[in-house]
Design a protein around this motif. Structure first.
Motif, PDB file in Angstrom:
ATOM      1  N   VAL A  57       0.862  -1.180   0.000  1.00 56.26           N
ATOM      2  CA  VAL A  57       0.000   0.000   0.000  1.00 56.26           C
ATOM      3  C   VAL A  57       0.897   1.228   0.000  1.00 56.26           C
ATOM      4  CG1 VAL A  57      -1.687   1.341   1.330  1.00 56.26           C
ATOM      5  CG2 VAL A  57      -1.885  -1.160   1.220  1.00 56.26           C
ATOM      6  N   TYR A  58       0.571   2.200  -0.846  1.00 53.60           N
ATOM      7  CA  TYR A  58       1.295   3.476  -0.768  1.00 53.60           C
ATOM      8  C   TYR A  58       0.348   4.546  -0.237  1.00 53.60           C
ATOM      9  CZ  TYR A  58      -0.679   4.743  -5.407  1.00 53.60           C
ATOM     10  OH  TYR A  58      -1.514   5.021  -6.466  1.00 53.60           O
ATOM     11  N   ILE A  59       0.895   5.376   0.631  1.00 51.08           N
ATOM     12  CA  ILE A  59       0.094   6.328   1.398  1.00 51.08           C
ATOM     13  C   ILE A  59       0.928   7.581   1.617  1.00 51.08           C
ATOM     14  CG2 ILE A  59       0.859   5.476   3.670  1.00 51.08           C
ATOM     15  CD1 ILE A  59      -2.114   5.709   4.574  1.00 51.08           C
ATOM     16  N   GLY A  60       0.273   8.708   1.821  1.00 50.17           N
ATOM     17  CA  GLY A  60       0.978   9.975   1.926  1.00 50.17           C
ATOM     18  C   GLY A  60       1.690  10.163   3.246  1.00 50.17           C
ATOM     19  N   ALA A  61       2.870  10.793   3.196  1.00 56.28           N
ATOM     20  CA  ALA A  61       3.543  11.240   4.411  1.00 56.28           C
ATOM     21  C   ALA A  61       2.741  12.389   5.019  1.00 56.28           C
ATOM     22  CB  ALA A  61       4.963  11.700   4.076  1.00 56.28           C
TER      23      ALA A  61
END
Length: 628
Positions: free
Chosen positions: A34-38
């Motif tokens: 999963v890619y998610i925002g900092a």
């Protein structure tokens, strides 16, 4: 000596998440990563996530071997460098598996040993680009969306780094990282996560003499990517990570699209087990039939995936009618009057469905269905007549959205249970089917008598009831000898719970621990250490916004590196470079027809006082846009 057969290549389904809740449904519906925002500095400025939520997410995801990648993929200004470096250390301590970056200045920071992945904003097009990033230490590289299957294959042949490719979602019409249109016209930079989406606006197209060619059409607005039919070709070409776009999308979108590609990938992996394997653990069970046409889409395109030929040109990649969700095609309007509509053919509709229609004249409208009467006639929310022959789409499916609002999937670790006789009574053991070295057991001490009526299926059913744990009893074996004993079912529940708890403790203890303080890792490579990129000059398109990025380009041998466009706007700059070609859209691509363009060049796009000049580099199939 006999050669060892190559190990299957792990294939990663990479899903987006705008927050912790969305990330959880991505995992439960089958994502391998999963890619998610900092918290800050992500290319979707509106999708930042707190450190606390990211820490919670990594702990939950790692139980299934799911990796969490965090985006920090904007260009960074000098006054932000210290904050970014501190944030990266915090992300590493929170257990993040990789950082997705655009700004090469980050590679010169004093960083923890956190893996770096390249962002789509890095504009990675050529084998030399990938070899350069690999030599710098990047552990995964995302390729530009514009690459066709043969270009991907050529890159895979010269690199060992895993290749990531987009398979679904919204498209940027420009090469990513090379669009300055938003900043030039509105002051909002796409390289800072603030794109104003000038490409989604309607434009008038005129030629150099002022002749109008098209009026109020969305001439720069791409359809949405859908490479469902190209997955096998992508894997065969060398892609290892398949990425879904959508960090601003809803939970229902992430559920539907992740489930769709999970099922397709599982079929491919089952067909070629010697070539490919899952990149994470846990069997996923979906409680609905996914359908990408029912989630937000502007119509679909495989986006230049196959090399076009004169006999098989690429189809249009844009939707000139509307940048809004088009949805699934229902059919043509057969009859409509006074707020009612009858479609050609039969469709199952629900009260509250949303419709988009395109009239034969090309006009676009939208309307809601108030209710469906007993004859299947749609009663609309307004007393409006939709012209006969209009193409009608459903862009909001009430019944489907209601279904997706409920629990629609579960993901569990596959285990094998064995109940056997023990010298002191009974022993129940549990073994992972993904990691056979992880197992647990417990002995129940009791005296046993021979069963008068042996009921093995009842025992298997009871042992399979693993409740709300993250475990799935994929196999249940009974090793109770030739004369099985009588086993009170009431004794199995506490024995089963004890074994589950012990197994999960051992499973979790085998996971990599959260990161601790270590000596900073310095990636201070120079020109002699890495192959050169295709970029020969570091002009404004290198997106250099800070002193560390300047240091990187100096180390790579660029002697006159320029500041980013956001810092020093350039007169007559190339504001966009795209593979989408308006000449092709008009039917005058020189590769497909010998007919010359019947309009005086240059061509211009006009919108509310903004005038954009088009230039065509047909030798490399690129259209470039300048402010006129």
């Amino acid at each position: 000596m006999p050669q060892t057969a190559p190990r299957p290549r792990p294939i990663e389904l990479l899903a987006p998440a705008r927050d912790l809740s969305t990330a959880r449904v991505a995992i439960s519906h089958g994502a391998d990563a999963v890619y998610i925002g900092a918290p800050r500095f992500g290319a979707r400025a509106a999708a930042g996530v707190s450190l606390e939520d990211i820490r919670t997410l990594t702990e939950e995801a790692h139980r299934f071997g799911v990796r969490i990648y965090v985006t920090c993929n904007t260009i960074i200004y000098d006054e932000e460098l210290a904050e970014v470096e501190a944030m990266i250390w915090d992300l590493w301590r929170a257990g993040v598996d990789a950082l997705i970056i655009q700004d090469m200045g980050i590679t010169r920071m004093k960083l923890p040993p956190i893996p770096l992945h390249s962002s789509t904003q890095c504009d990675t097009l050529e084998p030399s680009d990938v070899q350069h990033l690999e030599a710098l230490g990047f552990e995964q590289v995302v390729l530009a969306r514009e690459l066709n299957v043969e270009q991907i294959r050529r890159i895979h042949a010269v690199t060992q780094v895993p290749l990531e490719v987009f398979i679904h979602g919204a498209l940027c019409v420009s090469y990513s990282g090379r669009c300055y249109l938003s900043h030039a016209l509105t002051g909002r930079s796409a390289n800072r996560g603030e794109c104003s989406q000038q490409c989604r606006l309607p434009y008038e197209l005129i030629d150099a003499s002022g002749q109008q060619i098209r009026q109020e059409e969305h001439l720069l607005s791409p359809r949405d990517l859908n490479r469902s039919a190209q997955l096998e070709a992508l894997l065969d070409a060398g892609a290892s990570s398949l990425k879904i776009e959508g960090r601003l999308k809803s939970e229902s979108y992430v559920k539907n699209i992740t489930a769709h590609y999970r099922q397709l990938l599982d079929q491919l992996i089952a067909r070629y087990p010697e070539r490919y394997c899952r990149a994470s653990y846990g069997e996923v069970q979906h409680r609905f039939t996914p359908d990408p046409s029912k989630s937000f889409n502007r119509g679909f395109t495989p986006y230049l995936f196959h090399l076009a030929t004169p006999s098989k040109p690429n189809a249009s990649v844009i939707n000139v009618h509307s940048p809004k969700s088009q949805g699934e095609y229902l059919g043509k309007a057969k009859r409509s009057k006074s707020g009612s509509l009858i479609l050609e053919g039969k469709q199952t509709m629900s009260n509250g469905d949303g419709l988009l229609f395109i009239t034969p004249a090309g006009q676009v409208g939208g309307i809601k269905v108030n209710r469906v009467d007993e004859r299947g006639q749609l009663l609309l929310a307004r007393r409006e007549s939709i012209p006969e022959g209009s193409e009608v789409y459903r862009n909001y499916d009430q019944a489907f959205e209601r279904l997706l609002a409920s629990p629609t999937a579960e993901r569990r670790l596959r285990v094998a249970l064995t109940l056997r006789l023990h010298e002191r009574g009974l022993e129940l053991s549990m073994r992972s089917l993904d990691k056979p070295e992880i197992e647990a057991s417990k002995v129940l001490e009791l005296s046993l008598e021979t069963a008068q009526r042996y009921q093995p299926e009842r025992l298997r059913t009871e042992l399979s009831k693993l409740g709300d744990t993250d475990l799935l009893a994929a196999e249940v074996q009974l090793e109770l000898g030739d004369t099985p004993p009588f086993i009170p079912v009431s004794l199995l529940a506490p024995l089963r719970r004890a074994v589950c708890e012990r197994f999960l403790e051992r499973w979790d203890s085998a996971l990599p621990p959260l990161s601790s303080e270590k000596t900073p890792l310095m990636r201070t490579k120079t020109q002699s250490d890495v192959p050169p990129r295709r970029m020969k000059q570091a002009d404004y398109r290198a997106n250099i916004a800070n002193q560390l990025a300047h240091a990187y380009y100096a180390a790579m041998g660029y002697t006159e590196a320029a500041d980013a466009f956001e810092l020093s706007p350039v007169a007559d700059a190339e504001l966009m470079c795209t593979k989408h070609c308006i000449k092709h859209e008009l039917g005058y691509c020189i590769r497909e027809t010998k007919e010359p363009l019947p309009y005086a060049e240059p061509l211009y796009l006009l919108h509310e006082g903004n005038r954009l000049r088009l230039e065509f580099d047909c030798a490399v199939c690129q259209m470039k846009i300048y402010q006129a």
